[in-house]
Design a protein around this motif. Structure first.
Motif, PDB file in Angstrom:
ATOM      1  N   SER A   1       0.760  -1.211  -0.058  1.00  0.00           N
ATOM      2  CA  SER A   1       0.196   0.245   0.293  1.00  0.00           C
ATOM      3  C   SER A   1       1.021   1.158   0.173  1.00  0.00           C
ATOM      4  CB  SER A   1      -0.720  -0.374   1.619  1.00  0.00           C
ATOM      5  OG  SER A   1      -1.847  -1.292   1.275  1.00  0.00           O
ATOM      6  N   THR A   2       1.888   1.095   0.534  1.00  0.00           N
ATOM      7  CA  THR A   2       3.074   2.594   0.885  1.00  0.00           C
ATOM      8  C   THR A   2       3.524   2.116   0.393  1.00  0.00           C
ATOM      9  OG1 THR A   2       3.237   2.087   3.025  1.00  0.00           O
ATOM     10  CG2 THR A   2       1.059   3.318   2.823  1.00  0.00           C
ATOM     11  N   GLY A   3       4.493   3.470   0.093  1.00  0.00           N
ATOM     12  CA  GLY A   3       6.074   3.605  -0.055  1.00  0.00           C
ATOM     13  C   GLY A   3       7.086   2.733   1.248  1.00  0.00           C
ATOM     14  N   ALA A   4       6.770   3.108   2.249  1.00  0.00           N
ATOM     15  CA  ALA A   4       8.152   2.771   2.837  1.00  0.00           C
ATOM     16  C   ALA A   4       7.627   0.858   3.799  1.00  0.00           C
ATOM     17  CB  ALA A   4       7.602   3.305   4.576  1.00  0.00           C
ATOM     18  N   GLU A   5       6.272   0.849   3.341  1.00  0.00           N
ATOM     19  CA  GLU A   5       5.985  -0.970   2.751  1.00  0.00           C
ATOM     20  C   GLU A   5       6.485  -1.870   1.991  1.00  0.00           C
ATOM     21  OE1 GLU A   5       1.748  -3.509   4.108  1.00  0.00           O
ATOM     22  OE2 GLU A   5       1.745  -0.837   2.726  1.00  0.00           O
ATOM     23  N   ALA A   6       6.825  -0.693   0.490  1.00  0.00           N
ATOM     24  CA  ALA A   6       7.921  -1.250  -0.658  1.00  0.00           C
ATOM     25  C   ALA A   6       9.732  -1.386  -0.339  1.00  0.00           C
ATOM     26  CB  ALA A   6       7.685  -0.119  -1.925  1.00  0.00           C
ATOM     27  N   VAL A   7       9.740  -0.273   0.300  1.00  0.00           N
ATOM     28  CA  VAL A   7      11.825  -0.364   0.921  1.00  0.00           C
ATOM     29  C   VAL A   7      11.184  -1.587   2.263  1.00  0.00           C
ATOM     30  CG1 VAL A   7      12.928   0.810   2.067  1.00  0.00           C
ATOM     31  CG2 VAL A   7      10.947   1.768   0.680  1.00  0.00           C
ATOM     32  N   GLU A   8      10.501  -1.505   2.823  1.00  0.00           N
ATOM     33  CA  GLU A   8      10.497  -2.510   3.743  1.00  0.00           C
ATOM     34  C   GLU A   8      10.708  -4.365   2.623  1.00  0.00           C
ATOM     35  OE1 GLU A   8       9.286  -2.634   7.934  1.00  0.00           O
ATOM     36  OE2 GLU A   8       9.921  -0.206   8.207  1.00  0.00           O
TER      37      GLU A   8
ATOM     38  N   ALA B   1      19.837  10.306   2.423  1.00  0.00           N
ATOM     39  CA  ALA B   1      18.510   9.906   1.700  1.00  0.00           C
ATOM     40  C   ALA B   1      17.361  10.008   2.178  1.00  0.00           C
ATOM     41  CB  ALA B   1      18.827   8.079   1.352  1.00  0.00           C
ATOM     42  N   TYR B   2      16.115   9.334   1.900  1.00  0.00           N
ATOM     43  CA  TYR B   2      14.569   9.395   2.673  1.00  0.00           C
ATOM     44  C   TYR B   2      13.654   7.883   1.827  1.00  0.00           C
ATOM     45  CZ  TYR B   2      10.219  10.319   3.798  1.00  0.00           C
ATOM     46  OH  TYR B   2       9.255   9.969   4.477  1.00  0.00           O
ATOM     47  N   HIS B   3      13.980   7.152   2.541  1.00  0.00           N
ATOM     48  CA  HIS B   3      13.136   5.989   2.312  1.00  0.00           C
ATOM     49  C   HIS B   3      11.670   5.852   3.288  1.00  0.00           C
ATOM     50  CE1 HIS B   3      16.203   4.740  -0.417  1.00  0.00           C
ATOM     51  NE2 HIS B   3      16.861   5.238   0.818  1.00  0.00           N
ATOM     52  N   GLY B   4      11.068   6.338   3.888  1.00  0.00           N
ATOM     53  CA  GLY B   4       9.939   6.425   4.856  1.00  0.00           C
ATOM     54  C   GLY B   4       9.966   7.413   6.208  1.00  0.00           C
ATOM     55  N   ARG B   5       9.286   6.901   6.849  1.00  0.00           N
ATOM     56  CA  ARG B   5       8.591   6.539   8.195  1.00  0.00           C
ATOM     57  C   ARG B   5       8.292   5.960   9.296  1.00  0.00           C
ATOM     58  NH1 ARG B   5       7.294  12.365   9.360  1.00  0.00           N
ATOM     59  NH2 ARG B   5       7.036  13.252   7.425  1.00  0.00           N
TER      60      ARG B   5
ATOM     61  N   ILE C   1      19.175   2.443  -3.205  1.00  0.00           N
ATOM     62  CA  ILE C   1      19.548   3.917  -3.463  1.00  0.00           C
ATOM     63  C   ILE C   1      18.209   4.768  -4.410  1.00  0.00           C
ATOM     64  CG2 ILE C   1      20.718   3.032  -6.233  1.00  0.00           C
ATOM     65  CD1 ILE C   1      21.911   6.126  -4.061  1.00  0.00           C
ATOM     66  N   GLU C   2      18.103   5.740  -3.904  1.00  0.00           N
ATOM     67  CA  GLU C   2      17.083   7.022  -5.033  1.00  0.00           C
ATOM     68  C   GLU C   2      17.668   7.046  -6.126  1.00  0.00           C
ATOM     69  OE1 GLU C   2      15.137   9.796  -2.409  1.00  0.00           O
ATOM     70  OE2 GLU C   2      16.848   8.776  -0.876  1.00  0.00           O
ATOM     71  N   PRO C   3      17.362   7.353  -8.002  1.00  0.00           N
ATOM     72  CA  PRO C   3      18.854   7.583  -8.647  1.00  0.00           C
ATOM     73  C   PRO C   3      18.136   8.941  -8.664  1.00  0.00           C
ATOM     74  CG  PRO C   3      16.130   6.656  -9.504  1.00  0.00           C
ATOM     75  CD  PRO C   3      16.062   6.210  -8.202  1.00  0.00           C
TER      76      PRO C   3
ATOM     77  N   MET D   1      15.856  -0.333  -5.885  1.00  0.00           N
ATOM     78  CA  MET D   1      16.460   0.882  -6.914  1.00  0.00           C
ATOM     79  C   MET D   1      14.833   2.167  -6.487  1.00  0.00           C
ATOM     80  SD  MET D   1      18.387   2.664  -8.767  1.00  0.00           S
ATOM     81  CE  MET D   1      19.427   2.091  -9.758  1.00  0.00           C
ATOM     82  N   ASP D   2      14.870   2.893  -5.372  1.00  0.00           N
ATOM     83  CA  ASP D   2      14.473   3.433  -4.123  1.00  0.00           C
ATOM     84  C   ASP D   2      13.471   4.170  -6.000  1.00  0.00           C
ATOM     85  OD1 ASP D   2      12.801   4.920  -3.437  1.00  0.00           O
ATOM     86  OD2 ASP D   2      12.853   4.973  -1.888  1.00  0.00           O
ATOM     87  N   GLU D   3      12.510   4.294  -6.505  1.00  0.00           N
ATOM     88  CA  GLU D   3      11.608   4.738  -7.781  1.00  0.00           C
ATOM     89  C   GLU D   3      10.567   5.630  -7.466  1.00  0.00           C
ATOM     90  OE1 GLU D   3      13.019   5.661 -10.668  1.00  0.00           O
ATOM     91  OE2 GLU D   3      14.568   4.360 -11.568  1.00  0.00           O
ATOM     92  N   ILE D   4      10.342   6.260  -6.121  1.00  0.00           N
ATOM     93  CA  ILE D   4       8.873   5.590  -5.377  1.00  0.00           C
ATOM     94  C   ILE D   4       8.896   7.342  -5.743  1.00  0.00           C
ATOM     95  CG2 ILE D   4       7.718   6.189  -3.006  1.00  0.00           C
ATOM     96  CD1 ILE D   4       9.184   4.005  -2.232  1.00  0.00           C
ATOM     97  N   GLN D   5       9.853   7.918  -5.969  1.00  0.00           N
ATOM     98  CA  GLN D   5       8.884   9.095  -6.486  1.00  0.00           C
ATOM     99  C   GLN D   5       9.823  10.162  -7.749  1.00  0.00           C
ATOM    100  OE1 GLN D   5       9.750  14.189  -4.303  1.00  0.00           O
ATOM    101  NE2 GLN D   5      10.115  12.318  -3.096  1.00  0.00           N
ATOM    102  N   ALA D   6      10.818   8.875  -8.193  1.00  0.00           N
ATOM    103  CA  ALA D   6      11.319   9.952  -8.772  1.00  0.00           C
ATOM    104  C   ALA D   6      10.861   9.178 -10.684  1.00  0.00           C
ATOM    105  CB  ALA D   6      12.767   9.598  -9.297  1.00  0.00           C
TER     106      ALA D   6
ATOM    107  N   ALA E   1       5.604   4.062  -6.341  1.00  0.00           N
ATOM    108  CA  ALA E   1       4.221   4.093  -5.514  1.00  0.00           C
ATOM    109  C   ALA E   1       3.690   5.147  -5.675  1.00  0.00           C
ATOM    110  CB  ALA E   1       5.200   4.058  -3.689  1.00  0.00           C
ATOM    111  N   LYS E   2       4.234   6.162  -5.209  1.00  0.00           N
ATOM    112  CA  LYS E   2       3.550   7.822  -5.205  1.00  0.00           C
ATOM    113  C   LYS E   2       2.863   8.227  -6.532  1.00  0.00           C
ATOM    114  CE  LYS E   2       6.019  10.434  -2.551  1.00  0.00           C
ATOM    115  NZ  LYS E   2       7.454   9.434  -1.572  1.00  0.00           N
ATOM    116  N   ALA E   3       3.215   7.976  -7.700  1.00  0.00           N
ATOM    117  CA  ALA E   3       2.479   7.954  -8.972  1.00  0.00           C
ATOM    118  C   ALA E   3       1.360   7.137  -9.265  1.00  0.00           C
ATOM    119  CB  ALA E   3       3.315   8.773  -9.866  1.00  0.00           C
TER     120      ALA E   3
HETATM  121  C1  LIG Z   1       7.411   9.201  -0.085  1.00  0.00           C
HETATM  122  C2  LIG Z   1       8.891   8.100  -0.092  1.00  0.00           C
HETATM  123  C3  LIG Z   1       8.740   6.464   0.226  1.00  0.00           C
HETATM  124  C4  LIG Z   1       7.738   7.024   1.066  1.00  0.00           C
HETATM  125  O1  LIG Z   1       6.606   6.375   0.517  1.00  0.00           O
HETATM  126  P1  LIG Z   1       4.983   6.788   1.688  1.00  0.00           P
HETATM  127  O2  LIG Z   1       4.385   6.359   0.723  1.00  0.00           O
HETATM  128  O3  LIG Z   1       5.303   7.736   2.222  1.00  0.00           O
HETATM  129  O4  LIG Z   1       5.902   5.368   3.127  1.00  0.00           O
HETATM  130  C5  LIG Z   1       9.788   6.197   0.094  1.00  0.00           C
HETATM  131  N1  LIG Z   1      11.497   6.156  -0.814  1.00  0.00           N
HETATM  132  C6  LIG Z   1      11.229   7.721  -1.119  1.00  0.00           C
HETATM  133  C7  LIG Z   1      12.219   7.728  -2.371  1.00  0.00           C
HETATM  134  C8  LIG Z   1       9.524   8.616  -1.088  1.00  0.00           C
HETATM  135  O5  LIG Z   1      10.423  10.008  -2.274  1.00  0.00           O
END
Ligand SMILES: *Cc1c(COP(=O)(O)O)cnc(C)c1O
Length: 465
Positions: free
Chosen positions: A133-140, A161-165, A236-238, A269-274, A298-300
């Motif tokens: 469901s969420t980005g953080a869950e995908a990372v975990e 880096a940012y990977h979630g909360r 890594i985020e690209p 490759m954390d492509e959640i935002q990019a 995730a995101k989009a």
């Molecule tokens: C937003 C983001 C996450 C976390 O996604 P959530 O849906 O807020 O848990 C992880 N990685 C990157 C690169 C993000 O931008």
């Protein structure tokens, strides 16, 4: 019981900026007071206005203000916040059922989302996908998969880096305040290596001196010290998102690919935002010709509905025992239908072209500010993921005060901008990929005007000739 119909707004939302009241207006202020009385103070807020409708490049608030959307709900509503295909598919699914739990009984939309991602993520190898469901869950879950596949505990992450909360992902995130402050202890298996930030080299060297080779040597040192055979994954985020829209020095991602291969480490490759078209290619790692073993979306991905995905090599994805992955809402059927609608939007290639033309227009308006205004030290990013960094031109001392002031002035004029960066001194632009040209130019005009005024007021000497 009377029959319910889906109410569609009578008229389309005008695609124009309109400031009807002071921002925030009286209704938003009243609703915000009520929020404070009921909602945890742990949630921050960028702009305390309450949204009534949103579509295309516009957010309309309860006071009748229409804001140009340079945020997309943090890179989520790339196809617009009221995309017709998304609404139709989700509405049709709402009439059939809202949920079964994919681990209890199946539905085909889940499979079709996985299939599309297997076909469209970077990497010319056999793949499987898992939905969450969420980005953080995908990372975990990527970390869980990498650990199961390698039998190793450790995770390598990078500066900025940012990977979630969540507990693991906040440990993977670099910035302490607000993300990690007061929330420890943190998992100890997370190690941080230098990144290849061209403006602010991790080794403290002069701006512009970072080369990928030096950063990669530091990564190798770090691994050698900790034992490369203890690392399950490097993540890594690209293009780094919350960390400041940092495009790594050319060759850095390819170098990480080589290091990962050398030591049998899973490259995530954390492509959640990019990802999902934001940068003008479907995935940002395509620019470097690098494919992660696992790619995160995730995101989009689902047009505003919560959906995330881990896609990767079949031998990794299938290394997990049955029942080891899942979640009650993982791959919810409404979210899967929304993702299929988003994929249809991508099929003709227009969205990717839009992202590239957004970059061209923004570059034309904003890039000259770097030469013109001293405190605008860099314009960077790709496609519709663009940023301006504010700092003293000689020392590069970050100026979060200016970023905040510029953002606030944009908000007052009806343009929703966000800030980011380790120092909070970066203005980032994430317009929906469907924003029209006129609206884009209007919003960029407001932003550049505000930057000129703010810079001139803050430091006349710095604002150029
Ligand atoms: C937003 C983001 C996450 C976390 O996604 P959530 O849906 O807020 O848990 C992880 N990685 C990157 C690169 C993000 O931008």
């Amino acid at each position: 019981m009377t029959e319910m119909t889906i109410e569609t707004p009578a008229a389309p939302l005008p695609q124009s900026r309109h400031v009807a009241t002071a921002v925030p207006g009286p209704r938003s202020r009243m609703l915000h007071q009520e929020r404070v009385a009921h909602v945890s103070a742990g949630f921050g807020i960028t702009l305390p206005v309450f949204i009534d409708r949103a579509d295309g490049g516009i957010l309309q608030d309860v006071d009748g203000n229409r804001f140009i959307d340079f945020a997309s709900g943090i890179a989520v509503t790339s196809v617009g916040a009221a995309n017709l295909r998304v609404r139709q598919r989700v509405a049709a699914q709402l009439d059939r059922f809202t949920h079964t739990c994919f681990m209890v009984t199946e539905y085909d939309s889940f499979t079709q989302v996985c299939r599309w991602l297997n076909e469209h993520t970077p990497g010319d190898f056999d793949k499987r996908t898992a939905l969450f469901s969420t980005g953080a869950e995908a990372v975990e879950n990527a970390v869980k998969i990498a650990r199961a596949a390698t039998g190793r505990p450790n995770v390598l992450v990078f500066d900025e880096a940012y990977h979630g909360r969540s507990l693991l992902t906040m440990a993977m995130t670099a910035k302490v305040n607000p993300y990690r402050l007061n929330f420890g202890p943190l998992p100890v298996e997370v190690f941080r290596a230098p990144s290849a930030n061209p403006l602010r080299p991790s080794d403290g060297g002069a701006p512009g001196t970072v080369d990928a080779a030096a950063a990669l040597a530091a990564v190798e040192d770090m691994l050698t010290e900790r034992g490369p055979e203890t690392f399950a994954a490097m993540v890594i985020e690209p293009i780094q998102g919350e960390g400041g829209f940092i495009v790594p020095a050319p060759g850095f991602l390819a170098g990480l690919r080589t290091i990962a291969d050398r030591h049998g480490i899973v490259l995530v490759m954390d492509e959640i935002q990019a990802g999902m078209g934001r940068t003008g290619t479907l995935y940002a790692s395509e620019y470097e010709g690098v494919a992660g073993d696992l790619t995160l979306s995730a995101k989009a991905l689902a047009g505003g509905l919560p959906l995330s995905a881990v896609t990767g090599r079949t031998e990794l994805m299938n290394a997990v025992h049955a029942g080891g992955l899942g979640g009650t809402y993982a791959g919810n059927p409404l979210a899967c239908e929304a993702a299929l609608a988003v994929f249809e939007e991508f099929e003709d290639g227009t969205l990717l072209a839009n992202a590239r033309s957004i970059e061209a227009v923004a570059r034309e308006v904003l890039e000259p500010l770097v030469a013109e205004i001293g405190v605008v030290v860099q314009f960077r990013g790709r496609g519709a993921m663009l940023a301006l960094e504010l700092a003293d031109p000689d020392t590069l001392k970050p100026r979060p005060d200016l970023a905040q002031a510029i953002s606030a002035a944009c908000h007052a004029e009806g343009v929703l901008t966000l800030t980011c960066g380790t120092y909070g001194n970066v203005i980032r632009l994430l317009p929906p990929l469907v924003i029209n040209d006129e609206l884009l130019r209007d919003g960029l005009g407001v932003l550049s005007g505000v930057i000129r005024k703010t810079a001139a007021a803050a430091a006349p000497a710095l604002s150029g000739s």
